[in-house]
Design a protein around this motif. Structure first.
Motif, PDB file in Angstrom:
ATOM      1  N   VAL A   1     -22.555 -61.808   5.846  1.00 49.12           N
ATOM      2  CA  VAL A   1     -21.325 -62.094   6.582  1.00 49.12           C
ATOM      3  C   VAL A   1     -20.744 -60.789   7.100  1.00 49.12           C
ATOM      4  O   VAL A   1     -20.687 -59.795   6.364  1.00 49.12           O
ATOM      5  N   ASP A   2     -20.307 -60.798   8.352  1.00 54.75           N
ATOM      6  CA  ASP A   2     -19.591 -59.666   8.927  1.00 54.75           C
ATOM      7  C   ASP A   2     -18.098 -59.900   8.683  1.00 54.75           C
ATOM      8  O   ASP A   2     -17.505 -60.814   9.274  1.00 54.75           O
ATOM      9  N   PRO A   3     -17.457 -59.105   7.811  1.00 54.08           N
ATOM     10  CA  PRO A   3     -16.038 -59.354   7.496  1.00 54.08           C
ATOM     11  C   PRO A   3     -15.133 -59.325   8.721  1.00 54.08           C
ATOM     12  O   PRO A   3     -14.213 -60.145   8.828  1.00 54.08           O
ATOM     13  N   ASP A   4     -15.373 -58.406   9.643  1.00 49.90           N
ATOM     14  CA  ASP A   4     -14.511 -58.319  10.830  1.00 49.90           C
ATOM     15  C   ASP A   4     -14.656 -59.564  11.705  1.00 49.90           C
ATOM     16  O   ASP A   4     -13.657 -60.096  12.218  1.00 49.90           O
ATOM     17  N   ALA A   5     -15.888 -60.030  11.877  1.00 51.30           N
ATOM     18  CA  ALA A   5     -16.108 -61.236  12.689  1.00 51.30           C
ATOM     19  C   ALA A   5     -15.473 -62.459  12.018  1.00 51.30           C
ATOM     20  O   ALA A   5     -14.865 -63.310  12.685  1.00 51.30           O
ATOM     21  N   LEU A   6     -15.602 -62.547  10.701  1.00 50.28           N
ATOM     22  CA  LEU A   6     -15.000 -63.674   9.978  1.00 50.28           C
ATOM     23  C   LEU A   6     -13.486 -63.641  10.099  1.00 50.28           C
ATOM     24  O   LEU A   6     -12.847 -64.685  10.320  1.00 50.28           O
ATOM     25  N   ARG A   7     -12.888 -62.461   9.997  1.00 47.59           N
ATOM     26  CA  ARG A   7     -11.431 -62.343  10.103  1.00 47.59           C
ATOM     27  C   ARG A   7     -10.971 -62.800  11.489  1.00 47.59           C
ATOM     28  O   ARG A   7      -9.940 -63.479  11.625  1.00 47.59           O
ATOM     29  N   ARG A   8     -11.719 -62.427  12.538  1.00 48.93           N
ATOM     30  CA  ARG A   8     -11.344 -62.852  13.894  1.00 48.93           C
ATOM     31  C   ARG A   8     -11.420 -64.370  14.034  1.00 48.93           C
ATOM     32  O   ARG A   8     -10.566 -64.978  14.699  1.00 48.93           O
ATOM     33  N   ARG A   9     -12.406 -64.979  13.399  1.00 48.11           N
ATOM     34  CA  ARG A   9     -12.535 -66.440  13.498  1.00 48.11           C
ATOM     35  C   ARG A   9     -11.424 -67.160  12.732  1.00 48.11           C
ATOM     36  O   ARG A   9     -10.947 -68.203  13.148  1.00 48.11           O
TER      37      ARG A   9
END
Length: 397
Positions: free
Chosen positions: A351-359
Motif C-alpha cells: 500500500v502507498d500511504p500517500d495514495a491511500l490518504r488521498r483516496r
C-alpha cells in the motif's frame, strides 16, 4: 562537500587569536538569507581566515544535537556526518570500562572523549593529520589520551581493544559496500584477527554475509537507528549473538538480546498496537522484546505488537476500531471519528500511504492513525489514536 581545512587553518583556530575570532563570528546569523552579507563582513575583519571561521561556526551549530559541548569543537563536514552521537559513544564506553582501548580511526575524537572517562588507557590514531590536530584540540590536553598518526590497517599497539569506524562517506556521499569503506571492512577484520575488536558499521550491514562470528549490536537513540556494532567473541556476553540497545537522551537504557526468552501468547489484538523500536526490529528481536513487556504479535511474520499497555519509550496506537481494508468502509469510519490529520503505517501489505490518504480524503479536526497490516492471509486496518512514546500510558479500566 564542505570547506577543505588545512593544518594552518587548524593551528589558527586553536590559537588564542583564532578563539577570539570564532567567538566574534558566532554572533553572526550565517543563514542562507544573510550569507553574502555575513561573508563580506567576516572577510573584512579576518581576511583569509574567513572561510575556516564561518565553516567552523556553522558545523558547531549543526553538531549541537549530536556532540557534548559542541561549541568548543573543531570539525570537518564529513567528520561531523559520521561522528558518533554522544549518548551512543557513552554507552559503548561503558561496555569497555576499565580496559585499554585503541581507536584506530579516531577522526576528530568523538569516540575518544567518551572512552577517556571510562577506560584505563586510551590511544587514538588516524591517517589524516588535519583531523588528528582537531582531535587533539577537542579532547583537551588533560584527557590522558595518546594520539598518533597511523594507518588503521597497520597494528601499532598490543594488548588493547581495537575500536574502528570505517568511513562510510566521501564528499558527502554514502558508501554501502563493506569493501569500499575506508579502510575496507574485510581488510580491517583480517588485520586484527585474534584481537579484541569493536567495529562500528551502518545499521543495514549484513553481518552474516560478511562472515562475522561475534555479537552484532544494533543501537538506536530517541527512536532513530544509529549504527550496527560488531563485537568480537571475547568481548560479547556468553550465548549472545544479537543485541538491541535502545537509548534515550533522557531516560533509561534498554537492552534486549537473543539469550532472553521469546515465548509469547497467541491471542486476539489488545488495546494497543505497539511499533517496536527500530533497533529491536533490525536485530531480529521482536519476540524477545514482546516477551519482556507482556506483548504479543498481531501476526508471526509482522513486526507489529499488541497488548494492554505500552512500554516506556515505545510508540503506541490505542485501538478505536478494526476495519476491513476497503476504501468505502474506511472513509465512513474516519468521517464518524471526525478524522482530519491522518498518519498511515503499513507493514506486510503493498500500500502507498500517500495514495491511500488521498483516496480517503480526511477533512475533520481529529488526529488519528491507521495501522494497515496483515493477519494471516487477510489485510486489515486498525483505526487508532496515536500516542507519542516517552512514558507508558495508563491502562484504562
Amino acid at each position: 562537500m564542505g570547506f577543505g581545512f588545512t593544518g594552518e587553518d587548524v593551528a589558527y583556530l586553536r590559537s588564542a587569536e583564532g578563539g577570539d575570532a570564532l567567538a566574534a563570528v558566532a554572533q553572526y546569523s550565517l543563514t542562507t538569507r544573510t550569507h553574502l552579507a555575513d561573508l563580506a563582513a567576516v572577510r573584512a575583519r579576518f581576511g583569509a581566515h574567513a572561510s575556516a571561521l564561518i565553516e567552523t561556526v556553522r558545523l558547531r551549530r549543526k553538531a549541537s544535537a549530536k556532540l557534548d559541548r559542541a561549541d568548543r569543537w573543531l570539525l570537518t563536514d564529513d567528520a561531523l556526518q559520521q561522528a558518533t552521537p554522544h549518548h551512543v559513544a557513552a554507552a559503548r564506553a561503558r561496555r569497555l570500562a576499565g580496559r585499554r582501548v585503541h581507536d584506530v580511526t579516531c577522526s576528530v575524537g568523538a569516540e575518544l572523549s567518551a572512552l577517556a572517562g571510562q577506560c584505563e588507557y586510551v590511544v587514538g590514531s588516524d591517517i589524516d593529520p588535519v583531523r588528528l590536530a582537531m582531535a587533539q584540540h577537542n579532547i583537551g590536553a588533560g584527557s590522558g589520551v595518546a594520539l598518533l598518526r597511523a594507518d588503521a590497517l597497520v597494528p601499532v599497539t598490543a594488548g588493547t581493544v581495537v575500536v574502528a569506524d570505517p568511513a562510510r562517506r566521501a564528499g558527502g556521499r554514502r558508501r554501502h559496500d563493506p569493501a569500499a569503506l575506508m579502510p575496507p571492512l574485510p581488510e580491517l577484520i583480517d588485520a586484527y584477527a585474534g584481537r579484541d575488536l569493536v567495529i562500528k558499521c551502518a545499521p543495514g550491514l549484513d553481518a552474516e554475509a560478511l562472515g562475522w562470528r561475534g555479537e552484532v549490536e544494533v543501537v538506536s537513540l530517541d527512536g532513530g537507528v544509529r549504527e550496527a556494532c560488531l563485537w568480537s567473541g571475547s568481548l560479547g556476553e556468553a550465548g549472545v549473538r544479537r543485541r538491541a540497545t535502545v537509548l534515550h537522551s533522557a531516560g533509561p537504557e534498554e537492552q534486549y538480546t537473543d539469550a532472553l526468552p521469546d515465548e509469547i501468547p497467541d491471542a486476539p489484538p489488545g488495546r494497543w498496537i505497539v511499533d517496536p523500536d527500530g533497533a529491536v526490529v533490525r536485530a531480529g528481536l521482536v519476540r524477545h522484546y514482546a516477551a519482556a513487556h507482556g506483548l504479543w504479535q498481531l501476526d508471526p511474520r509482522i513486526a507489529y505488537l499488541t497488548g494492554d499497555d505500552v512500554p516506556y519509550g515505545a510508540r503506541g496506537h490505542r485501538v478505536l476500531e478494526q476495519v476491513r481494508f476497503a476504501d468505502k468502509p474506511l472513509r465512513q469510519v474516519l468521517r464518524a471519528y471526525d478524522c482530519g490529520a491522518l498518519e498511515i503505517l503499513v507493514r506486510g501489505v503493498d500500500v502507498d500511504p500517500d495514495a491511500l490518504r488521498r483516496r480517503l480524503k480526511p477533512r475533520g479536526s481529529r488526529s488519528l492513525s491507521l495501522v494497515v497490516t496483515r493477519i494471516g492471509r487477510a489485510s486489515t486496518v486498525f483505526v487508532c489514536e496515536p500516542t507519542v512514546g516517552g512514558t507508558a500510558p495508563t491502562r484504562e479500566d
